[in-house]
Design a protein around this motif. Sequence first.
Motif, PDB file in Angstrom:
ATOM      1  N   VAL A 163       0.839  -1.485  -0.291  1.00 18.07           N
ATOM      2  CA  VAL A 163      -0.102  -0.011  -0.078  1.00 18.07           C
ATOM      3  C   VAL A 163       0.884   1.483  -0.052  1.00 18.07           C
ATOM      4  CG1 VAL A 163      -2.120   0.889   1.686  1.00 18.07           C
ATOM      5  CG2 VAL A 163      -1.799  -0.895   1.208  1.00 18.07           C
ATOM      6  N   SER A 164       1.911   1.407   0.593  1.00 16.60           N
ATOM      7  CA  SER A 164       3.192   2.256   0.925  1.00 16.60           C
ATOM      8  C   SER A 164       3.429   2.928  -0.744  1.00 16.60           C
ATOM      9  CB  SER A 164       4.326   2.167   1.517  1.00 16.60           C
ATOM     10  OG  SER A 164       3.573   1.957   2.846  1.00 16.60           O
ATOM     11  N   TYR A 165       4.175   1.610  -1.497  1.00 16.86           N
ATOM     12  CA  TYR A 165       4.885   1.682  -2.870  1.00 16.86           C
ATOM     13  C   TYR A 165       2.925   2.478  -3.506  1.00 16.86           C
ATOM     14  CZ  TYR A 165       9.236   0.879  -3.085  1.00 16.86           C
ATOM     15  OH  TYR A 165      10.646   0.931  -2.734  1.00 16.86           O
ATOM     16  N   ALA A 166       1.479   1.975  -3.288  1.00 16.21           N
ATOM     17  CA  ALA A 166       0.649   2.615  -4.271  1.00 16.21           C
ATOM     18  C   ALA A 166       0.864   3.984  -3.858  1.00 16.21           C
ATOM     19  CB  ALA A 166      -0.140   1.645  -3.749  1.00 16.21           C
ATOM     20  N   ILE A 167       1.035   4.450  -2.823  1.00 15.00           N
ATOM     21  CA  ILE A 167       1.589   6.095  -2.937  1.00 15.00           C
ATOM     22  C   ILE A 167       2.118   6.476  -3.245  1.00 15.00           C
ATOM     23  CG2 ILE A 167       1.934   8.174  -1.318  1.00 15.00           C
ATOM     24  CD1 ILE A 167       0.420   5.864   0.997  1.00 15.00           C
ATOM     25  N   VAL A 168       3.144   5.976  -3.151  1.00  8.48           N
ATOM     26  CA  VAL A 168       4.340   6.233  -4.756  1.00  8.48           C
ATOM     27  C   VAL A 168       4.486   6.570  -5.691  1.00  8.48           C
ATOM     28  CG1 VAL A 168       7.385   5.367  -5.171  1.00  8.48           C
ATOM     29  CG2 VAL A 168       6.215   5.394  -2.972  1.00  8.48           C
ATOM     30  N   ILE A 169       3.512   5.289  -6.368  1.00 10.18           N
ATOM     31  CA  ILE A 169       2.634   5.807  -8.144  1.00 10.18           C
ATOM     32  C   ILE A 169       1.829   6.283  -8.005  1.00 10.18           C
ATOM     33  CG2 ILE A 169       1.791   4.133  -9.580  1.00 10.18           C
ATOM     34  CD1 ILE A 169       2.948   0.756  -7.441  1.00 10.18           C
ATOM     35  N   MET A 170       1.294   6.806  -7.293  1.00  9.32           N
ATOM     36  CA  MET A 170      -0.009   7.193  -7.252  1.00  9.32           C
ATOM     37  C   MET A 170       0.987   9.130  -7.069  1.00  9.32           C
ATOM     38  SD  MET A 170      -2.913   6.774  -4.934  1.00  9.32           S
ATOM     39  CE  MET A 170      -3.657   8.202  -4.753  1.00  9.32           C
ATOM     40  N   ILE A 171       2.115   9.435  -6.449  1.00  8.82           N
ATOM     41  CA  ILE A 171       2.953  10.816  -6.471  1.00  8.82           C
ATOM     42  C   ILE A 171       3.238  10.833  -7.436  1.00  8.82           C
ATOM     43  CG2 ILE A 171       4.745  12.143  -5.596  1.00  8.82           C
ATOM     44  CD1 ILE A 171       4.022  10.318  -2.721  1.00  8.82           C
ATOM     45  N   VAL A 172       4.059   9.775  -8.409  1.00  8.42           N
ATOM     46  CA  VAL A 172       4.895  10.051  -9.073  1.00  8.42           C
ATOM     47  C   VAL A 172       3.534  10.349 -10.721  1.00  8.42           C
ATOM     48  CG1 VAL A 172       6.237   9.168 -11.361  1.00  8.42           C
ATOM     49  CG2 VAL A 172       6.789   8.272  -8.910  1.00  8.42           C
ATOM     50  N   PHE A 173       2.180   9.904 -10.479  1.00  3.53           N
ATOM     51  CA  PHE A 173       1.189   9.425 -11.980  1.00  3.53           C
ATOM     52  C   PHE A 173       0.979  11.340 -12.073  1.00  3.53           C
ATOM     53  CE2 PHE A 173      -3.320   9.613 -12.229  1.00  3.53           C
ATOM     54  CZ  PHE A 173      -3.063   9.644 -14.319  1.00  3.53           C
ATOM     55  N   PHE A 174       0.514  11.924 -10.674  1.00  2.00           N
ATOM     56  CA  PHE A 174      -0.160  13.001 -10.619  1.00  2.00           C
ATOM     57  C   PHE A 174       0.939  14.523 -10.300  1.00  2.00           C
ATOM     58  CE2 PHE A 174      -3.694  11.114  -7.922  1.00  2.00           C
ATOM     59  CZ  PHE A 174      -4.100  12.021  -8.256  1.00  2.00           C
ATOM     60  N   SER A 175       2.073  14.055 -10.432  1.00  2.00           N
ATOM     61  CA  SER A 175       3.275  15.066 -10.024  1.00  2.00           C
ATOM     62  C   SER A 175       3.537  14.705 -11.786  1.00  2.00           C
ATOM     63  CB  SER A 175       4.793  14.650  -9.934  1.00  2.00           C
ATOM     64  OG  SER A 175       4.465  14.435  -8.718  1.00  2.00           O
ATOM     65  N   ILE A 176       3.450  13.481 -12.527  1.00  2.00           N
ATOM     66  CA  ILE A 176       3.588  13.783 -14.062  1.00  2.00           C
ATOM     67  C   ILE A 176       3.086  15.255 -14.872  1.00  2.00           C
ATOM     68  CG2 ILE A 176       3.895  11.928 -16.259  1.00  2.00           C
ATOM     69  CD1 ILE A 176       5.181  10.491 -14.878  1.00  2.00           C
ATOM     70  N   ILE A 177       1.250  14.154 -14.488  1.00  4.96           N
ATOM     71  CA  ILE A 177      -0.234  15.107 -14.973  1.00  4.96           C
ATOM     72  C   ILE A 177       0.739  16.480 -14.898  1.00  4.96           C
ATOM     73  CG2 ILE A 177      -2.280  15.841 -14.589  1.00  4.96           C
ATOM     74  CD1 ILE A 177      -2.438  12.993 -13.554  1.00  4.96           C
ATOM     75  N   GLN A 178       0.510  16.870 -13.490  1.00  2.00           N
ATOM     76  CA  GLN A 178       1.132  18.679 -13.174  1.00  2.00           C
ATOM     77  C   GLN A 178       1.716  18.826 -14.319  1.00  2.00           C
ATOM     78  OE1 GLN A 178       1.755  18.484  -8.920  1.00  2.00           O
ATOM     79  NE2 GLN A 178      -0.737  18.602  -8.546  1.00  2.00           N
ATOM     80  N   PHE A 179       2.987  18.188 -13.748  1.00  2.00           N
ATOM     81  CA  PHE A 179       4.095  18.908 -15.255  1.00  2.00           C
ATOM     82  C   PHE A 179       3.769  19.154 -16.404  1.00  2.00           C
ATOM     83  CE2 PHE A 179       7.507  17.868 -11.580  1.00  2.00           C
ATOM     84  CZ  PHE A 179       8.611  19.021 -11.969  1.00  2.00           C
ATOM     85  N   LYS A 180       2.968  18.278 -17.008  1.00  2.00           N
ATOM     86  CA  LYS A 180       2.768  18.170 -18.537  1.00  2.00           C
ATOM     87  C   LYS A 180       1.369  19.887 -18.624  1.00  2.00           C
ATOM     88  CE  LYS A 180       4.591  14.388 -19.997  1.00  2.00           C
ATOM     89  NZ  LYS A 180       5.350  14.704 -21.203  1.00  2.00           N
ATOM     90  N   VAL A 181       1.085  19.566 -17.637  1.00  2.00           N
ATOM     91  CA  VAL A 181      -0.164  20.579 -17.855  1.00  2.00           C
ATOM     92  C   VAL A 181      -0.021  21.904 -17.415  1.00  2.00           C
ATOM     93  CG1 VAL A 181      -2.497  21.910 -16.490  1.00  2.00           C
ATOM     94  CG2 VAL A 181      -1.658  19.176 -16.842  1.00  2.00           C
ATOM     95  N   ALA A 182       1.538  22.110 -16.018  1.00  2.00           N
ATOM     96  CA  ALA A 182       2.329  23.564 -15.778  1.00  2.00           C
ATOM     97  C   ALA A 182       3.080  23.375 -15.769  1.00  2.00           C
ATOM     98  CB  ALA A 182       1.576  23.287 -14.852  1.00  2.00           C
ATOM     99  N   GLY A 183       3.779  22.413 -16.045  1.00  2.00           N
ATOM    100  CA  GLY A 183       5.296  22.386 -16.555  1.00  2.00           C
ATOM    101  C   GLY A 183       5.834  23.670 -17.911  1.00  2.00           C
ATOM    102  N   ASP A 184       7.120  23.929 -17.383  1.00  2.00           N
ATOM    103  CA  ASP A 184       7.673  24.570 -18.969  1.00  2.00           C
ATOM    104  C   ASP A 184       8.167  23.644 -20.283  1.00  2.00           C
ATOM    105  OD1 ASP A 184       8.823  26.401 -20.664  1.00  2.00           O
ATOM    106  OD2 ASP A 184      10.699  26.949 -19.080  1.00  2.00           O
ATOM    107  N   ARG A 185       7.473  23.622 -20.972  1.00  2.00           N
ATOM    108  CA  ARG A 185       7.478  22.312 -22.622  1.00  2.00           C
ATOM    109  C   ARG A 185       8.395  22.839 -22.992  1.00  2.00           C
ATOM    110  NH1 ARG A 185       1.697  23.568 -25.045  1.00  2.00           N
ATOM    111  NH2 ARG A 185       0.301  23.191 -23.752  1.00  2.00           N
ATOM    112  N   LYS A 186       9.485  23.870 -21.977  1.00  2.00           N
ATOM    113  CA  LYS A 186      10.657  24.165 -22.956  1.00  2.00           C
ATOM    114  C   LYS A 186      12.332  22.830 -22.278  1.00  2.00           C
ATOM    115  CE  LYS A 186      10.614  28.975 -24.233  1.00  2.00           C
ATOM    116  NZ  LYS A 186      11.535  29.766 -24.014  1.00  2.00           N
TER     117      LYS A 186
END
Length: 306
Positions: free
Chosen positions: A283-306
């Motif tokens: 279950v702890s690693y499920a949190i890690v996977i979720m953090i990576v997933f949501f972080s990638i989404i935020q980088f894609k949506v709000a990150g610098d495309r350069k």
Amino acid sequence: MPNLKTTASISTKQLRTKAFKANTIIGWSFILLATLLICLFYFYPMVQAFIMSLQSGSGTNLTFIGFDNYIRLFKDPTFLTAVKNTVFYLIIQVPVMILLALVISVLLNEKTLKFKGFFRTAIFLPCVTSLVAYSVIFKYLFGLDGILNMMLLKSSIISEPIQWLTDPFWAKIAIVMAITWRWTGYNMIFYLSSLQNIDHSIYEAAKIDGASAFQQFFKITIPLLKPIILFTSITSTIGTLQLFDEVMNITNGGPGNATMTISQYIYNLSFKYTPDFGYAATVSYAIVIMIVFFSIIQFKVAGDRK
């Protein structure tokens, strides 16, 4: 006779090589201890936790079962409920907190505002309070006969007390309000420090061009604070996915499992139920996977495309 220039060139190269080796040794001597400690207290536990997630059993009597624990996650109704609750907190609380912190930081950055030091301190103070202490205080505030219900009743906003801690929906709202109260000031400090580095002439030029305060906020402030907003969004996401203290002390995951988070479920698996450390690690690693997933989404949506 040997060529003096060639001899001098060789000597210079040797000196440079020796100096480079000496600098390398000195550099590694500075970071070696820190590297060893990071490996010992961060990477080694992560690897051990992953190995444990591939095992199952009661207490320390564990046997290797492969990825069965990860398959079990999708069939575990309690885990799925905890994920649903945690994602609810994430979707509702993080955007509200980020927006509030932005608005407050803009207001406190005004040059004409008096007592700015007092307001900044007052808004930031919740961040340095004890997690357990403030959670217990909020538990009494949201009680059936708590101050919040008394104020709402006296102002005739409600006709009967709200079941803040015993109703599944209102219990979630109470948790969201508690988290927002504590962490808004923390994010505000990041935005306020960044705003003070923005040249004020940009806003003056916008005023001359006829831009309203609303337009300045969305066309100037938010774009210039984009990297900081991304940073605070990711850190807030990580903190919310690891939410434990508030839920544990305010509602204890109730009513039923209506407010239980993933972190509280890990605690229950490890210490409250029959100890199943292997599944808790999964279950702890499920949190890690979720953090990576949501972080990638935020980088894609709000990150610098350069």
